[in-house]
Design an enzyme around this catalytic site. Structure first.
Site, mmCIF file in Angstrom:
data_model
loop_
_atom_site.group_PDB
_atom_site.id
_atom_site.type_symbol
_atom_site.label_atom_id
_atom_site.label_comp_id
_atom_site.label_asym_id
_atom_site.label_seq_id
_atom_site.Cartn_x
_atom_site.Cartn_y
_atom_site.Cartn_z
ATOM 1 N N ASP A 181 36.431 36.409 33.238
ATOM 2 C CA ASP A 181 37.221 36.488 34.474
ATOM 3 C C ASP A 181 38.549 37.200 34.263
ATOM 4 O O ASP A 181 39.498 36.983 35.026
ATOM 5 C CB ASP A 181 37.493 35.080 35.019
ATOM 6 C CG ASP A 181 36.251 34.429 35.610
ATOM 7 O OD1 ASP A 181 35.197 35.076 35.663
ATOM 8 O OD2 ASP A 181 36.346 33.252 36.003
ATOM 9 N N HIS A 210 44.175 34.592 32.858
ATOM 10 C CA HIS A 210 43.372 33.747 33.754
ATOM 11 C C HIS A 210 43.386 32.311 33.232
ATOM 12 O O HIS A 210 43.649 31.367 33.972
ATOM 13 C CB HIS A 210 41.955 34.298 33.815
ATOM 14 C CG HIS A 210 41.009 33.509 34.662
ATOM 15 N ND1 HIS A 210 41.114 33.450 36.030
ATOM 16 C CD2 HIS A 210 39.927 32.761 34.323
ATOM 17 C CE1 HIS A 210 40.141 32.690 36.505
ATOM 18 N NE2 HIS A 210 39.419 32.255 35.484
ATOM 19 N N HIS A 254 36.431 27.304 31.893
ATOM 20 C CA HIS A 254 36.130 26.915 33.271
ATOM 21 C C HIS A 254 34.663 26.501 33.419
ATOM 22 O O HIS A 254 33.766 27.110 32.820
ATOM 23 C CB HIS A 254 36.470 28.044 34.237
ATOM 24 C CG HIS A 254 37.943 28.125 34.531
ATOM 25 N ND1 HIS A 254 38.516 29.212 35.126
ATOM 26 C CD2 HIS A 254 38.968 27.244 34.313
ATOM 27 C CE1 HIS A 254 39.813 29.018 35.262
ATOM 28 N NE2 HIS A 254 40.102 27.825 34.777
ATOM 29 N N HIS A 308 35.686 31.391 28.219
ATOM 30 C CA HIS A 308 36.790 30.470 28.510
ATOM 31 C C HIS A 308 36.219 29.176 29.061
ATOM 32 O O HIS A 308 35.018 29.054 29.285
ATOM 33 C CB HIS A 308 37.806 31.100 29.460
ATOM 34 C CG HIS A 308 37.301 31.391 30.845
ATOM 35 N ND1 HIS A 308 36.353 32.361 31.114
ATOM 36 C CD2 HIS A 308 37.611 30.841 32.058
ATOM 37 C CE1 HIS A 308 36.128 32.405 32.418
ATOM 38 N NE2 HIS A 308 36.867 31.481 33.010
ATOM 39 N N HIS A 366 31.676 37.891 37.751
ATOM 40 C CA HIS A 366 31.537 37.596 39.181
ATOM 41 C C HIS A 366 31.281 38.861 39.980
ATOM 42 O O HIS A 366 31.781 39.942 39.640
ATOM 43 C CB HIS A 366 32.806 36.921 39.728
ATOM 44 C CG HIS A 366 33.034 35.538 39.235
ATOM 45 N ND1 HIS A 366 32.489 34.429 39.840
ATOM 46 C CD2 HIS A 366 33.747 35.084 38.180
ATOM 47 C CE1 HIS A 366 32.870 33.338 39.184
ATOM 48 N NE2 HIS A 366 33.634 33.715 38.175
ATOM 49 N N ASP A 395 32.389 26.784 35.649
ATOM 50 C CA ASP A 395 31.355 27.726 36.096
ATOM 51 C C ASP A 395 30.963 28.716 34.999
ATOM 52 O O ASP A 395 30.095 29.575 35.213
ATOM 53 C CB ASP A 395 31.782 28.457 37.378
ATOM 54 C CG ASP A 395 32.989 29.353 37.190
ATOM 55 O OD1 ASP A 395 33.918 28.955 36.454
ATOM 56 O OD2 ASP A 395 33.033 30.446 37.778
ATOM 57 N N HIS A 396 31.564 28.565 33.821
ATOM 58 C CA HIS A 396 31.193 29.373 32.655
ATOM 59 C C HIS A 396 30.612 28.526 31.523
ATOM 60 O O HIS A 396 30.022 29.079 30.597
ATOM 61 C CB HIS A 396 32.404 30.148 32.142
ATOM 62 C CG HIS A 396 32.910 31.160 33.120
ATOM 63 N ND1 HIS A 396 32.768 32.521 32.945
ATOM 64 C CD2 HIS A 396 33.546 31.015 34.318
ATOM 65 C CE1 HIS A 396 33.292 33.159 33.982
ATOM 66 N NE2 HIS A 396 33.766 32.260 34.824
#
Length: 255
Positions: A131, A111, A57, A55, A169, A59-60
């Protein structure tokens, strides 16, 4: 045989490294930061052939541009044009061959709306779920609805019990503390919490989990169970599995 190992990133992210024993070419999942990936590749004499994105975001995806610049990998991800650098944009039911294993794409909105998971049948089955599903938990609803997330988790819960769950995570201890409140009579949660505490004290990851365990200890997969519904009813509507899930997710947000 494939092996999967975590590359820690940021405070609690795992970038999953997928490799075959006989090849220096590897794949990574959700590289939010290029630096630890590059460091691992250089230290171990590996080359990056494929990147999987679940996805959008940051941090990905934050390390994607640098990894493309240095290694020119094949990049596979969701149908979201805002994610730059994806070569193959896949949807529900599509398949891709990665490191000799065939991965099926499962759309899991909740999410985020663009969220996908990658599932490889075989021995053992492998699930890279970003996530959406965590050990003892699930992702926050930043874009999707409770109905969407409940349906997405139901898809993942229907996969084989021996499926290894590679979440993105290290949230397991915090999730288990909530699980104790949401499913207070569940002895499996107490047992697993102690096990995970020992693992983390040794500096090791609690992941991957597996679906058999998640069916035992994850309240978000147990919203049809009486004990979970009884606890959720102290916080809101818990008359159905969906309303219980909705109440659980809101409760976890403020827990």
């Amino acid at each position: 045989m494939l092996s999967v190992t975590p590359i820690p990133a940021f405070n609690d992210n795992y970038i999953w490294l997928i490799r075959q024993d006989t090849s220096p070419e590897v794949a990574v999942v959700d590289p939010g930061d290029a630096s630890p990936v590059i460091e691992t590749l250089e230290r171990e004499g590996l080359t990056l052939g494929t990147v999987l994105i679940t996805h959008h975001h940051h941090d990905h995806t934050g390390g994607l541009a640098e990894l493309i610049r240095q290694y020119r990998p094949r990049v596979i991800g969701p149908q979201n044009p805002d994610i730059e650098g994806i070569d193959e944009r896949l949807v529900e039911g599509d398949e891709c061959l990665v490191m000799g294993r065939r991965f099926e794409v499962i759309e899991v909105p909740g999410h985020t709306l663009d969220h996908i998971a990658f599932f490889a049948a075989g021995i053992p089955p492998l699930l890279f779920c970003g996530d959406t599903l965590f050990s003892a938990g699930c992702g926050r609803l930043f874009e999707g609805s409770p109905e969407q997330m409940h349906a997405s988790l139901s898809k993942l819960a229907a996969l084989p019990n021996d499926t290894l769950v590679f979440a993105a995570h290290e949230y397991t201890l915090a999730n288990l503390r909530f699980a104790k409140a949401a499913d207070p009579d569940n002895a499996a949660i107490d047992k697993y919490l102690e096990e995970c505490r020992r693992v983390r004290e040794q500096g090791k990851p609690t992941l991957p989990s597996n679906l058999a365990r998640e069916h035992q200890i994850n309240p978000f997969l147990r919203s049809d169970q009486h004990g979970v519904q009884k606890a959720a009813a102290t916080q809101g509507d818990a008359n159905t599995a969906l309303s219980t899930f909705t109440t659980l997710r809101a409760w976890k947000d403020r827990f």
